[in-house]
Design an enzyme around this catalytic site. Sequence first.
Site, PDB file in Angstrom:
ATOM      1  CG  LEU A  63      19.165  -4.363   4.184  1.00  0.00           C
ATOM      2  CD1 LEU A  63      19.893  -3.140   5.606  1.00  0.00           C
ATOM      3  CD2 LEU A  63      17.891  -4.407   4.362  1.00  0.00           C
ATOM      4  CG  HIS A  78       5.821 -16.182  16.683  1.00  0.00           C
ATOM      5  ND1 HIS A  78       6.162 -15.972  17.534  1.00  0.00           N
ATOM      6  CD2 HIS A  78       4.773 -16.887  17.764  1.00  0.00           C
ATOM      7  CE1 HIS A  78       6.943 -16.186  18.294  1.00  0.00           C
ATOM      8  NE2 HIS A  78       5.800 -17.079  18.431  1.00  0.00           N
ATOM      9  CG  ASP A 107      13.002 -12.825  23.165  1.00  0.00           C
ATOM     10  OD1 ASP A 107      11.938 -13.306  22.788  1.00  0.00           O
ATOM     11  OD2 ASP A 107      14.190 -13.592  24.004  1.00  0.00           O
ATOM     12  CD  GLU A 129      30.541  -1.395  21.774  1.00  0.00           C
ATOM     13  OE1 GLU A 129      29.776  -0.969  22.900  1.00  0.00           O
ATOM     14  OE2 GLU A 129      31.826  -0.812  21.544  1.00  0.00           O
TER      15      GLU A 129
HETATM   16  C1  IPE Z   1      15.988 -16.736  20.861  1.00  0.00           C
HETATM   17  O1  IPE Z   1      15.158 -15.539  21.550  1.00  0.00           O
HETATM   18  C2  IPE Z   1      15.813 -16.449  19.236  1.00  0.00           C
HETATM   19  C3  IPE Z   1      15.184 -16.038  18.929  1.00  0.00           C
HETATM   20  C4  IPE Z   1      15.003 -14.551  19.130  1.00  0.00           C
HETATM   21  C5  IPE Z   1      15.205 -16.659  17.110  1.00  0.00           C
HETATM   22  P1  IPE Z   1      14.380 -17.243  22.808  1.00  0.00           P
HETATM   23  O2  IPE Z   1      13.409 -17.163  23.626  1.00  0.00           O
HETATM   24  O3  IPE Z   1      14.324 -18.406  22.025  1.00  0.00           O
HETATM   25  O4  IPE Z   1      15.174 -16.961  23.527  1.00  0.00           O
HETATM   26  P2  IPE Z   1      15.994 -17.900  25.184  1.00  0.00           P
HETATM   27  O5  IPE Z   1      14.673 -19.524  25.190  1.00  0.00           O
HETATM   28  O6  IPE Z   1      14.692 -17.379  26.164  1.00  0.00           O
HETATM   29  O7  IPE Z   1      16.848 -17.716  25.068  1.00  0.00           O
HETATM   30  C1  IPE Z   2      11.084 -14.116  19.531  1.00  0.00           C
HETATM   31  O1  IPE Z   2       9.720 -13.844  20.300  1.00  0.00           O
HETATM   32  C2  IPE Z   2      10.696 -15.133  18.336  1.00  0.00           C
HETATM   33  C3  IPE Z   2      11.271 -16.536  18.074  1.00  0.00           C
HETATM   34  C4  IPE Z   2      11.875 -16.901  19.776  1.00  0.00           C
HETATM   35  C5  IPE Z   2      10.842 -17.233  17.133  1.00  0.00           C
HETATM   36  P1  IPE Z   2       9.441 -15.602  21.487  1.00  0.00           P
HETATM   37  O2  IPE Z   2       8.357 -16.375  21.173  1.00  0.00           O
HETATM   38  O3  IPE Z   2      10.622 -15.867  22.112  1.00  0.00           O
HETATM   39  O4  IPE Z   2       9.101 -14.243  22.606  1.00  0.00           O
HETATM   40  P2  IPE Z   2       8.861 -14.368  24.075  1.00  0.00           P
HETATM   41  O5  IPE Z   2      10.231 -14.593  24.386  1.00  0.00           O
HETATM   42  O6  IPE Z   2       7.770 -15.886  24.431  1.00  0.00           O
HETATM   43  O7  IPE Z   2       8.143 -13.260  24.436  1.00  0.00           O
HETATM   44 MG    MG Z   3      11.931 -14.967  24.208  1.00  0.00          MG
END
Ligand code: IPE
Ligand code: IPE
Ligand code: MG
Length: 238
Positions: free
Chosen positions: A128, A34, A17, A204
């Site tokens: 892996l 991304h 994330d 964990e």
């Molecule tokens: C969770 O992240 C999904 C992925 C990392 C693919 P999100 O950014 O979508 O989750 P929320 O919406 O903050 O809970």
């Molecule tokens: C995680 O990064 C990737 C996906 C959910 C696809 P985010 O796109 O959720 O990035 P933030 O949370 O907006 O920073």
């Molecule tokens: Mg996110």
Amino acid sequence: MQENELIIPKHVAIIMDGNGRWAKKKMMPRNYGHTQGSKNVEKICEIAYKMGIQYLTVYAFSTENWVRPKEEIDALMKLLGTYLETSIKTSTKNNMRVRIIGDTSKLSEDIKKSIVALEEASKNNTGLNFQVAINYGGRDELLRAAKALAMDVKANITEIDDIDETFFEKYLDTKGVPDPDLLIRTSGEQRLSNFLLWQLAYTEFYFPEVLWPDFDKKELIKAVEYYSSRTRKFGGLE
Ligand code: IPE
Ligand code: IPE
Ligand code: MG
């Protein structure tokens, strides 16, 4: 902590994330985050394996992520497509077995083909074990499992009395993969967002502030150090 004191988790799961926030900090569009995030995946696979981690599962796209703007979804799908294609070569080079978890039936024909090709090409690799969650949701996975099981009961393939935890796990996308020992969610968020609801029962949890594109070897070692300091009890006493 000395490196030889580390207890290496067998299976690490990562909620990758913070790509959007990483790009925003650099005054760049979210999709740039991304792109950088997807480049980081291959690096972490190599580092994890060298550390002795045998299974790695990453959350790439959730069943809830479809509510994002179409432009972002298109960019994410394009990145996933490229990733799956290049992984056919890199998985051979790194001896990595790749499996996709999630409901792939909703993905484009091209992506579905790449998934089949990659899983087939890497199935005998002994390095892996790498799981990528695409259009994955824990509740969706459990519902699909429950439906498949109900069909087998209806068709007299399965007896209700045969259904225990081990039996039920055979209906999950993660069939044959041990439960994660350590879950890492980057970017400081402390929630599961529908990831591996069944499999994380005794895992964990570690929540570093670092954003996913910046998560590197040093951060992975910190996560494993944290894991090594925990006492796992599985309901028993120390
Ligand atoms: C969770 O992240 C999904 C992925 C990392 C693919 P999100 O950014 O979508 O989750 P929320 O919406 O903050 O809970
Ligand atoms: C995680 O990064 C990737 C996906 C959910 C696809 P985010 O796109 O959720 O990035 P933030 O949370 O907006 O920073
Ligand atoms: Mg996110």
